[in-house]
Design a protein around this motif. Structure first.
Motif, short mmCIF file in Angstrom:
data_model
loop_
_atom_site.label_atom_id
_atom_site.label_comp_id
_atom_site.label_asym_id
_atom_site.label_seq_id
_atom_site.Cartn_x
_atom_site.Cartn_y
_atom_site.Cartn_z
N THR A 86 0.83 -1.21 0.00
CA THR A 86 0.00 0.00 0.00
C THR A 86 0.87 1.26 0.00
O THR A 86 0.62 2.20 -0.77
N ILE A 87 1.90 1.27 0.85
CA ILE A 87 2.80 2.42 0.89
C ILE A 87 3.53 2.59 -0.44
O ILE A 87 3.72 3.71 -0.93
N TRP A 88 3.93 1.46 -1.04
CA TRP A 88 4.65 1.54 -2.33
C TRP A 88 3.76 2.13 -3.41
O TRP A 88 4.20 2.98 -4.19
N VAL A 89 2.49 1.70 -3.47
CA VAL A 89 1.58 2.22 -4.50
C VAL A 89 1.32 3.71 -4.29
O VAL A 89 1.34 4.50 -5.24
N ILE A 90 1.09 4.11 -3.02
CA ILE A 90 0.84 5.52 -2.74
C ILE A 90 2.08 6.36 -3.06
O ILE A 90 1.98 7.44 -3.65
N THR A 91 3.25 5.85 -2.69
CA THR A 91 4.49 6.58 -2.97
C THR A 91 4.71 6.71 -4.47
O THR A 91 5.15 7.76 -4.96
N TRP A 92 4.42 5.65 -5.22
CA TRP A 92 4.57 5.71 -6.68
C TRP A 92 3.63 6.76 -7.28
O TRP A 92 4.02 7.54 -8.15
N GLY A 93 2.38 6.80 -6.80
CA GLY A 93 1.44 7.79 -7.32
C GLY A 93 1.84 9.21 -6.98
O GLY A 93 1.79 10.11 -7.85
N LEU A 94 2.26 9.44 -5.73
CA LEU A 94 2.71 10.77 -5.35
C LEU A 94 3.96 11.17 -6.11
O LEU A 94 4.12 12.33 -6.51
N VAL B 239 2.59 17.79 -5.52
CA VAL B 239 1.36 16.99 -5.49
C VAL B 239 0.14 17.88 -5.33
O VAL B 239 -0.87 17.72 -6.01
N VAL B 240 0.24 18.87 -4.42
CA VAL B 240 -0.89 19.77 -4.17
C VAL B 240 -1.23 20.58 -5.42
O VAL B 240 -2.40 20.73 -5.80
N ILE B 241 -0.20 21.09 -6.10
CA ILE B 241 -0.44 21.91 -7.29
C ILE B 241 -1.02 21.09 -8.43
O ILE B 241 -1.97 21.51 -9.10
N VAL B 242 -0.46 19.89 -8.67
CA VAL B 242 -0.97 19.06 -9.76
C VAL B 242 -2.42 18.65 -9.52
O VAL B 242 -3.27 18.71 -10.42
N VAL B 243 -2.74 18.23 -8.28
CA VAL B 243 -4.12 17.85 -7.96
C VAL B 243 -5.04 19.05 -8.10
O VAL B 243 -6.17 18.95 -8.61
N SER B 244 -4.59 20.23 -7.67
CA SER B 244 -5.41 21.44 -7.79
C SER B 244 -5.66 21.80 -9.25
O SER B 244 -6.77 22.18 -9.62
#
Length: 217
Positions: free
Chosen positions: A18-26, A63-68
């Motif tokens: 789970t941490i690996w997938v979240i880290t990859w996405g971020l 991450v914040v800017i891209v999601v925004s």
């Protein structure tokens, strides 16, 4: 020792994946922001390059800017003016010789996968694979093209057969509907069943009995 080791693995493996997938996405989102910032730094004069590099190094800012930006783009796209601009943009992209084939294909796939009205992964099916005496779980992704249906002359369906334990790869197949068996399990339960290589049984399926292991003597 073996029992304790296996128990520890069962605790840490789901957490690690789970941490690996979240880290990859971020990391992917942050990489998009980093590429844009590198392009901006190359354009601006040297006196602004240092400030922009410090701005780039703020943790989590990319991450914040891209999601925004994605959220703001979606807000504009659902408005009347945004839809008009999207039509103009699509018309421009479809006029570029090489880009139009890639852009239109990705756009159609994205619209099918992320649209609630699409047929992608609408149900889980059993199909015969790789031979007539074995079965595999696949997902119905729609119906064949009109030309395929005309030439085959029978009721066929498009299915995606994922691989195990990595379901992101697989095979696209066109099979007769009469040779498929529709399952009661949801697409999510079927996907978990495939990823676990059959070790995780689907839940809340009528008629499914889970055999409990007998206690040790």
């Amino acid at each position: 020792m073996k029992k304790y080791f296996i128990a520890g693995i069962l605790v840490w493996v789901p957490m690690a994946v789970t941490i690996w997938v979240i880290t990859w996405g971020l990391g992917l989102l942050d990489g998009v922001f980093g590429s844009v910032m590198q392009a901006i730094i190359a354009v601006f004069p040297n006196q602004f390059a240092g400030d922009l590099k410090h701005f780039r190094e703020i943790p989590g800012l990319g991450v914040v800017i891209v999601v925004s930006v994605i959220m703001f783009t979606g807000l504009l796209a659902i408005n009347f003016a945004g839809q008009w601009w999207m039509k103009v943009w699509n018309r421009i992209m479809n006029r570029i010789p090489i880009v139009r084939s890639i852009y239109s294909s990705v756009q159609q796939v994205s619209s099918t996968l992320f649209s609630g009205s699409g047929q992608a992964f609408s149900k889980a099916l059993l199909i015969r694979y790789p031979h007539a005496d074995s079965w595999a779980i696949a997902f119905q992704t729609g119906i064949p093209a009109k030309e395929v249906t005309t030439k085959l002359g029978e009721d066929y369906v498009n299915v995606f057969l994922p691989t195990t334990p990595n379901p992101t790869s697989g095979f696209f197949m066109i099979v007769p509907r009469r040779l498929t068996i529709e399952l009661d399990m949801s697409v999510e339960e079927a996907l978990k069943h495939i990823v676990s290589m059959g070790s995780v049984p689907p839940k809340n399926i009528p008629g499914l009995a889970v055999v409990q292991p007998s206690p040790p003597l």
